[in-house]
Design an enzyme around this catalytic site. Structure first.
Site, PDB file in Angstrom:
ATOM      1  N   HIS A  33       0.798  -1.185   0.063  1.00 26.05           N
ATOM      2  CA  HIS A  33      -0.115   0.076  -0.143  1.00 26.05           C
ATOM      3  C   HIS A  33       0.847   1.368  -0.151  1.00 26.05           C
ATOM      4  O   HIS A  33       1.866   1.299   0.635  1.00 26.05           O
ATOM      5  CB  HIS A  33      -0.968   0.162   1.212  1.00 26.05           C
ATOM      6  N   ASP A  34       0.342   2.219  -0.781  1.00 26.88           N
ATOM      7  CA  ASP A  34       0.872   3.665  -0.590  1.00 26.88           C
ATOM      8  C   ASP A  34       2.359   3.579  -1.346  1.00 26.88           C
ATOM      9  O   ASP A  34       2.936   4.675  -1.302  1.00 26.88           O
ATOM     10  CB  ASP A  34       1.070   4.184   0.646  1.00 26.88           C
ATOM     11  N   GLY A  90       4.804  -1.242   2.852  1.00 28.78           N
ATOM     12  CA  GLY A  90       4.241   0.208   2.347  1.00 28.78           C
ATOM     13  C   GLY A  90       5.058   1.461   2.364  1.00 28.78           C
ATOM     14  O   GLY A  90       6.189   1.491   2.903  1.00 28.78           O
TER      15      GLY A  90
END
Length: 271
Positions: free
Chosen positions: A127-128, A145
């Site tokens: 994520h991200d 992440g």
């Protein structure tokens, strides 16, 4: 309402949820799943058993191989089902078992992948993450992440990158290495813990950087890492000397930028 181009070719065993947007000349093989908030750009191909889900956009001429899951929920204990996104650019190839997750609210809500990237089997983008273009993730690479990777970096098989780490343009990470700290542009990192081992001269040469420029960047590297003292202070002190060399300044600017992580060096992590 689902929008499916008349030129798309979709195997009858696949599931295309209502709301998906399927572009011109998209090919979807057997037993695939496309979620209701997915956009597949022109010429994209999904091989058997590929999954694209979440609020995910795949650019033109992507290719997603079997058992890849693109756009899944972030693997974060803080995620409670908020709607976040994944944006993948054009001409990206995701081989078997690749996973790329949507963002988290805390991280800005968006995972971004640029153009012409190659993700080999079972590599993972968490994520991200923010990835540039012309990047190669070899088999089983693991990005935690919030990792940021600039253009043309290459990550060897099985390497792991710590969350919030930055990897500079055209850097190289050897197979099975642990990248726990920021890696400068053109840097080479190997081992666990990962140690900076010089410049990616082969990659620089292949990119058309001339010998004189490579020597200038090498001189800056030696001034930064062969002398005692704080790296960021040394980077500030030599800026005027290398102001005429774009590639050396790229390294110095990378060092000067704000970051959540320290810098990889030839010494950090040695006992």
């Amino acid at each position: 309402m689902t929008s499916i181009s008349a030129s798309a070719r979709i195997h009858p065993s696949s599931v295309i949820e209502d709301g998906a947007v399927i572009g011109d000349n998209v090919t979807i093989g057997p037993f695939c799943y496309v979620g209701p908030k997915v956009v597949l750009g022109e010429g994209t191909e999904l091989l058997a058993h590929a999954v694209v889900t979440g609020r995910t956009t795949i650019g033109a001429y992507g290719k997603i191989f079997s058992n890849a899951v693109i756009g899944g929920d972030p693997q974060s204990v803080h995620h409670t089902g908020e709607e976040t996104t994944l944006d993948v650019g054009d001409h990206c190839t995701m081989r078997e078992g690749v996973t790329i997750n949507c963002g988290t609210v805390e991280g800005g809500g968006r995972t971004v992948v640029g153009n012409h990237n190659l993700f080999l089997a079972n590599s993972h983008v968490a994520h991200d993450c923010q990835l540039g273009s012309h990047i190669i993730l070899s088999n089983n690479v693991m990005l935690a992440g919030h990792v940021k990777i600039d253009d043309r970096a290459i990550l060897g098989g099985g390497c792991a990158v710590h969350q919030f780490t930055r990897i500079g343009r055209q850097a190289f990470i050897g197979g099975l290495s642990a990248c726990s700290y920021d890696l400068i542009p053109y840097g080479m990192l190997n081992g666990n813990p990962g140690l900076l081992g010089g410049l990616n001269v082969v990659g620089m040469t292949r990119a058309g950087i001339d010998r004189a420029t490579i020597h200038r960047v090498r001189k800056a590297y030696k001034a930064l890492f062969d002398e005692e003292g704080a790296i960021r202070e040394k980077a500030s002190a030599i800026r005027d000397e290398f102001a005429d060399c774009k590639e050396a300044m790229e390294v110095l600017d990378f060092i000067a930028a704000d970051s959540d992580r320290a810098l990889s060096s030839p010494f950090r992590g040695k006992s």
